[in-house]
Scaffold this active site. Structure first.
Site, mmCIF file in Angstrom:
data_model
loop_
_atom_site.group_PDB
_atom_site.id
_atom_site.type_symbol
_atom_site.label_atom_id
_atom_site.label_comp_id
_atom_site.label_asym_id
_atom_site.label_seq_id
_atom_site.Cartn_x
_atom_site.Cartn_y
_atom_site.Cartn_z
ATOM 1 N N HIS A 115 58.972 55.844 23.832
ATOM 2 C CA HIS A 115 58.688 55.844 22.394
ATOM 3 C C HIS A 115 58.166 57.213 21.950
ATOM 4 O O HIS A 115 58.625 57.765 20.937
ATOM 5 C CB HIS A 115 57.650 54.758 22.089
ATOM 6 C CG HIS A 115 57.146 54.774 20.690
ATOM 7 N ND1 HIS A 115 57.695 54.004 19.685
ATOM 8 C CD2 HIS A 115 56.133 55.480 20.117
ATOM 9 C CE1 HIS A 115 57.051 54.234 18.559
ATOM 10 N NE2 HIS A 115 56.089 55.111 18.787
ATOM 11 N N GLU A 116 57.232 57.779 22.714
ATOM 12 C CA GLU A 116 56.666 59.075 22.343
ATOM 13 C C GLU A 116 57.704 60.184 22.448
ATOM 14 O O GLU A 116 57.766 61.080 21.605
ATOM 15 C CB GLU A 116 55.453 59.394 23.224
ATOM 16 C CG GLU A 116 54.290 58.430 23.072
ATOM 17 C CD GLU A 116 53.795 58.302 21.639
ATOM 18 O OE1 GLU A 116 53.960 59.270 20.858
ATOM 19 O OE2 GLU A 116 53.252 57.246 21.290
#
Length: 257
Positions: free
Chosen positions: A130-131
């Protein structure tokens, strides 16, 4: 086109300020400069600003040493993903109890000890996906432009006298600015969720780890520890809804029942 609209808005407001006030109020000029900067901000400039910001944050937070168990664990989890699309990813752990993680445009990813304490290795990998998605999607650049626009408008209002000026300089003005930023980032979060799902699927990982990580965040935010998890959930879509969205997609893809 949003930054052009904001720039015209700021210039229109500035035209109503007298020459004497402009000369004596640095906030007005600062506002105009910020609006212009947001319109011309390049990817290279965002990376440079991000690198300077992360250097300052690393200096202000306890960073896990290379031989620290937290750093060893994280490096093992992301060992296959040190470079994404030609961009080196720099992972570090902050020995801070908050449940949080973030990424910047230069490829820096920071994970908080509190988050690692409640997640499995698979769930942490899903969060790293996600990051990384934020980096690949250039969310730092877009967020920085949005922030500059909001700051420019607030600085311009703050330079005036009367009720509007007082409001923009008050805590209410700060809260309003924050809420605008939170709304902006929520749109980016869904795209980063999709990136993480595709990242897990492409590399043969368990996509359901993304769903269970969100479910843990949902439980934490409702379990009397709101202060510790506020950083990761306040600007994000509802964690339970995000988990269900992942589960629904996994069912459509035949990866879950």
């Amino acid at each position: 086109m949003k930054y052009i609209t904001s720039l015209f808005f700021v210039l229109a407001l500035a035209s109503g300020v007298s020459r004497a006030q402009s000369d004596s109020s640095p906030s007005v000029m600062q506002a105009l400069m910020q609006a212009a900067t947001s319109a011309t901000l390049s990817d290279a400039q965002v990376v440079e600003l991000s690198r300077a910001s992360i250097k300052e944050m690393d200096a202000k937070n306890p960073v896990a040493a290379a031989n620290d168990p937290y750093a060893v664990r994280l490096n093992k989890i992301v060992s296959r993903h040190q470079t994404i699309g030609g961009l080196p990813i720099n992972y570090k752990v902050y020995k801070v109890a908050d449940v949080n993680a973030f990424a910047t445009a230069d490829g820096s990813v920071r994970v908080f000890k509190g988050l690692m304490d409640i997640m499995t290795d698979d769930e942490l990998l899903a969060i790293m996906g996600h990051e990384i998605g934020h980096v690949v999607n250039r969310d730092s650049r877009d967020a920085m432009k949005s922030s500059l626009n909001r700051s420019a408008i607030r600085n311009l209002f703050g330079s005036t006298s009367g009720a509007i000026g007082k409001l923009s300089r008050s805590q209410l003005g700060t809260a309003a600015d924050y809420l605008l930023g939170a709304k902006f980032s929520r749109n980016q979060e869904t795209e980063a969720d999709d990136y993480s799902y595709d990242f897990l699927k492409k590399n043969g990982y368990n996509v359901m780890a993304l769903a269970t990580s969100f479910e843990k965040l949902a439980k934490q935010s409702g379990g009397g520890q709101g202060g510790k998890v506020a950083a990761i959930v306040s600007t994000h879509p509802d964690s339970a809804s995000r988990a269900q969205r992942v589960r629904d997609r996994a069912k459509r893809d035949g990866l879950a029942r």
